[in-house]
Design an enzyme around this catalytic site. Structure first.
Site, PDB file in Angstrom:
ATOM      1  CE1 TYR A 170      -4.039   2.004   0.313  1.00 46.26           C
ATOM      2  CE2 TYR A 170      -2.525   3.466   1.475  1.00 46.26           C
ATOM      3  CZ  TYR A 170      -3.726   3.258   0.832  1.00 46.26           C
ATOM      4  OH  TYR A 170      -4.605   4.293   0.678  1.00 46.26           O
ATOM      5  CG  PHE A 222      -6.099  17.578 -24.631  1.00 45.19           C
ATOM      6  CD1 PHE A 222      -6.080  16.985 -25.883  1.00 45.19           C
ATOM      7  CD2 PHE A 222      -6.528  16.821 -23.547  1.00 45.19           C
ATOM      8  CE1 PHE A 222      -6.473  15.666 -26.058  1.00 45.19           C
ATOM      9  CE2 PHE A 222      -6.918  15.492 -23.720  1.00 45.19           C
ATOM     10  CZ  PHE A 222      -6.888  14.917 -24.973  1.00 45.19           C
ATOM     11  CB  THR A 223     -11.040  17.454 -24.590  1.00 44.20           C
ATOM     12  OG1 THR A 223     -10.180  16.325 -24.425  1.00 44.20           O
ATOM     13  CG2 THR A 223     -11.329  17.647 -26.071  1.00 44.20           C
ATOM     14  CG  ASP A 254      -0.359  17.967 -21.976  1.00 41.47           C
ATOM     15  OD1 ASP A 254       0.179  16.856 -21.968  1.00 41.47           O
ATOM     16  OD2 ASP A 254      -1.564  18.149 -22.245  1.00 41.47           O
ATOM     17  CE  LYS A 303      -3.356  10.032 -24.676  1.00 42.66           C
ATOM     18  NZ  LYS A 303      -3.467  11.391 -24.223  1.00 42.66           N
ATOM     19  NE  ARG A 343      -9.533  15.165 -30.347  1.00 38.29           N
ATOM     20  CZ  ARG A 343     -10.287  14.804 -29.322  1.00 38.29           C
ATOM     21  NH1 ARG A 343     -11.572  15.085 -29.293  1.00 38.29           N
ATOM     22  NH2 ARG A 343      -9.779  14.133 -28.310  1.00 38.29           N
ATOM     23  CG  PHE A 359     -15.427  14.571 -27.735  1.00 41.04           C
ATOM     24  CD1 PHE A 359     -15.265  15.704 -26.955  1.00 41.04           C
ATOM     25  CD2 PHE A 359     -14.579  13.497 -27.553  1.00 41.04           C
ATOM     26  CE1 PHE A 359     -14.253  15.761 -25.995  1.00 41.04           C
ATOM     27  CE2 PHE A 359     -13.562  13.541 -26.600  1.00 41.04           C
ATOM     28  CZ  PHE A 359     -13.416  14.671 -25.815  1.00 41.04           C
TER      29      PHE A 359
HETATM   30  C1  LIG Z   1      -4.534  12.248 -23.609  1.00 43.56           C
HETATM   31  C2  LIG Z   1      -4.125  13.605 -23.279  1.00 43.56           C
HETATM   32  C3  LIG Z   1      -4.386  14.172 -22.029  1.00 43.56           C
HETATM   33  C4  LIG Z   1      -5.228  13.494 -20.970  1.00 43.56           C
HETATM   34  O1  LIG Z   1      -4.678  12.296 -20.560  1.00 43.56           O
HETATM   35  P1  LIG Z   1      -5.560  11.028 -20.132  1.00 43.56           P
HETATM   36  O2  LIG Z   1      -4.534  10.009 -19.781  1.00 43.56           O
HETATM   37  O3  LIG Z   1      -6.380  10.637 -21.315  1.00 43.56           O
HETATM   38  O4  LIG Z   1      -6.397  11.417 -18.986  1.00 43.56           O
HETATM   39  C5  LIG Z   1      -3.917  15.448 -21.786  1.00 43.56           C
HETATM   40  N1  LIG Z   1      -3.245  16.144 -22.721  1.00 43.56           N
HETATM   41  C6  LIG Z   1      -2.989  15.634 -23.940  1.00 43.56           C
HETATM   42  C7  LIG Z   1      -2.252  16.452 -24.941  1.00 43.56           C
HETATM   43  C8  LIG Z   1      -3.428  14.362 -24.270  1.00 43.56           C
HETATM   44  O5  LIG Z   1      -3.205  13.879 -25.483  1.00 43.56           O
END
Ligand SMILES: *Cc1c(COP(=O)(O)O)cnc(C)c1O
Length: 464
Positions: free
Chosen positions: A73, A125-126, A216, A259, A383, A450
């Site tokens: 933990y 970004f969303t 980011d 990613k 997009r 979306f």
């Molecule tokens: C995917 C992504 C995020 C969010 O990450 P999640 O792991 O999907 O929560 C933030 N910024 C960018 C540029 C992304 O591509």
């Protein structure tokens, strides 16, 4: 090793079988999914180019890492491995694991944003923008104008426009800007990089204006690839050194490990400031988990630490981006309008030019993604106006200049033949483009619409 070819620096050890479907089955599936590719069942998909998020193929070393999970933990050894790997490759001293990128965005937004603040960024970004808004902030787009032009061949369309930053200071005052969020290889701009020269200017601007520089870093290795290829003075530098240099210029990072780092789930918030780390540790226990696991299992932190190491390897990243470029070049040769230059993680189809007969209010990119699925079982993503959502104040649809369909390539998953099938399918859809009808909402969720919205085709009469 080799710079002559992008051929994969790996071989296949295990395979996953995929189902072939008929056009009739696909017609039914997309109708039942409300013409939203997010609502398709993955079993009904042949080549899944919806996203590059969490769908990469882990290496045998990463799979072996799962067995080395320490599921304590508190104080798991995998956490310390992750933390030292983040510091070694990304320069950040403190790591707070989260369940994925948005977990890190949530914590950071809560700590740094006060009601009425403004958060500039190189395109939205969303999830990032939504967390900023939920914390009381307003996102301001400060990316260079070229990024909004699908025809511009600017080599660094992810660059920040310093004049836009200065204009924001003049308008709202520097004390209303706690930080700027700079993304590497900007997703929403088409996977477009920023240059180190630009990032240095942003750093200097932050120092002048007493703002933090938040990174980011979801696709930092892909950005490093483009710096190596395009920026003066970096041709002979290793990807791992360029990645380190990028990170060193920034104060805080949010990471979606799904990613670049090739794990199925995971992320983190990283920083150098001890006081900020302390605040983040206070919030991570509320929303994610204890600060030494956040939202992740020990085994997942281990696979992530190994994935980070693999992600900054030159041969890996050249093959990864090379495959994306291969698909883009096939489409370009056939005269398909795509966003140029070809991005790092995806090829973006310009739906406005492919479907000029569909007005943006009838969601041309959404309609194109649905048509491509019916054609061949390839799943892509809108997009454009659906992703952009509605204006916070007026409630009107935001009509972005970019109305795109994203063909996103998962890392280490598909072959060159899959890319050929994809190109052929897009070409066939383009040949019959005038048959595609616009869409209208059947169900529209309030936030991040979306993901779960459903649509139906606009009847022919009202389509003009
Ligand atoms: C995917 C992504 C995020 C969010 O990450 P999640 O792991 O999907 O929560 C933030 N910024 C960018 C540029 C992304 O591509």
């Amino acid at each position: 090793m080799s710079t002559r070819t992008w051929a994969e620096p790996y071989k296949i050890k295990a395979v996953e079988l995929i189902k072939m479907t008929t056009p009739e089955q696909r017609e039914t599936a997309i109708r039942e999914a409300g013409y939203n590719t997010f609502l398709l069942r993955s079993e009904d998909v042949y080549i899944d180019l919806l996203t590059d998020s969490g769908v990469g193929a882990m290496s045998d070393r990463q799979w072996a890492g799962l067995m080395a999970g320490d599921e304590a933990y508190a104080g798991s050894r995998n956490f310390y491995h992750l933390q030292s790997t983040v510091e070694r490759y990304y320069s950040y001293k403190y790591t707070v694991p989260t369940h994925q990128g948005r977990g890190a965005e949530h914590i950071l937004s809560k700590i740094l944003i006060s009601d009425g603040d403004f958060i500039p960024g190189n395109m939205y970004f969303t999830t990032t923008r939504l967390h900023q808004e939920l914390a009381g902030g307003t996102f301001v787009d400060v990316i260079i104008n070229e990024a909004h032009d699908p025809l511009s061949e600017h080599p660094f369309k992810g660059n920040v426009d310093i004049e836009k930053l200065d204009a924001l200071v003049a308008e709202v005052g520097a004390d209303r800007i706690p930080y700027i969020c700079v993304a590497t290889c900007v997703n929403m701009a088409g996977g477009q990089p920023l240059s180190l020269a630009n990032l240095r200017e942003v750093r200097a601007w932050c120092d002048r204006n007493d703002a933090l520089l938040v990174h980011d870093m979801t696709r930092v290795a892909e950005n490093a690839h483009f710096i190596q290829k395009r920026e003066e003075g970096y041709r002979d530098k290793l990807i791992q050194d360029i990645v380190y240099e990028i990170c060193s210029l920034t104060d805080v990072a949010t990471m979606s490990a799904k990613k670049d780092a090739m794990v199925n789930i995971g992320g983190f918030l990283a920083m150098n400031d001890a006081a900020l780390y302390e605040k983040a540790c206070g919030l991570v226990v509320v929303y994610e988990g204890l600060h030494t696991y956040g939202g992740m299992a020990g085994r997942d932190m281990e696979a992530l630490a190994i994935g980070i190491t693999e992600s900054v390897d030159d041969d890996h990243i050249h093959a990864r981006v090379g495959q994306v470029e291969y698909l883009g070049e096939q489409l370009e040769k056939a005269g398909i309008p795509i966003v140029k230059p070809i991005g790092g993680h995806a090829v973006f189809l310009d739906a406005r030019r492919i479907l000029p007969h569909i007005p943006q209010e009838q969601f041309p990119a959404q309609a194109l993604a649905a048509a491509l699925y019916v054609e061949s079982g390839i799943r892509s993503m809108e997009r454009g106006v659906v992703s952009a959502g509605r204006d916070k104040v007026s409630g009107e649809n935001i009509l972005p200049r970019l109305e795109l369909v994203r063909l996103t390539i998962p890392r280490r998953v598909y072959t060159q033949a899959h890319m050929d099938v994809t190109a052929d399918s897009v070409i066939r859809v383009m040949e019959n483009a005038e048959l595609i009808r616009g869409l209208r909402f059947v169900y529209e969720p309030e936030v991040l619409r979306f993901f779960q919205a459903t649509f139906e085709p606009v009847p022919r009469a009202s389509n003009g």
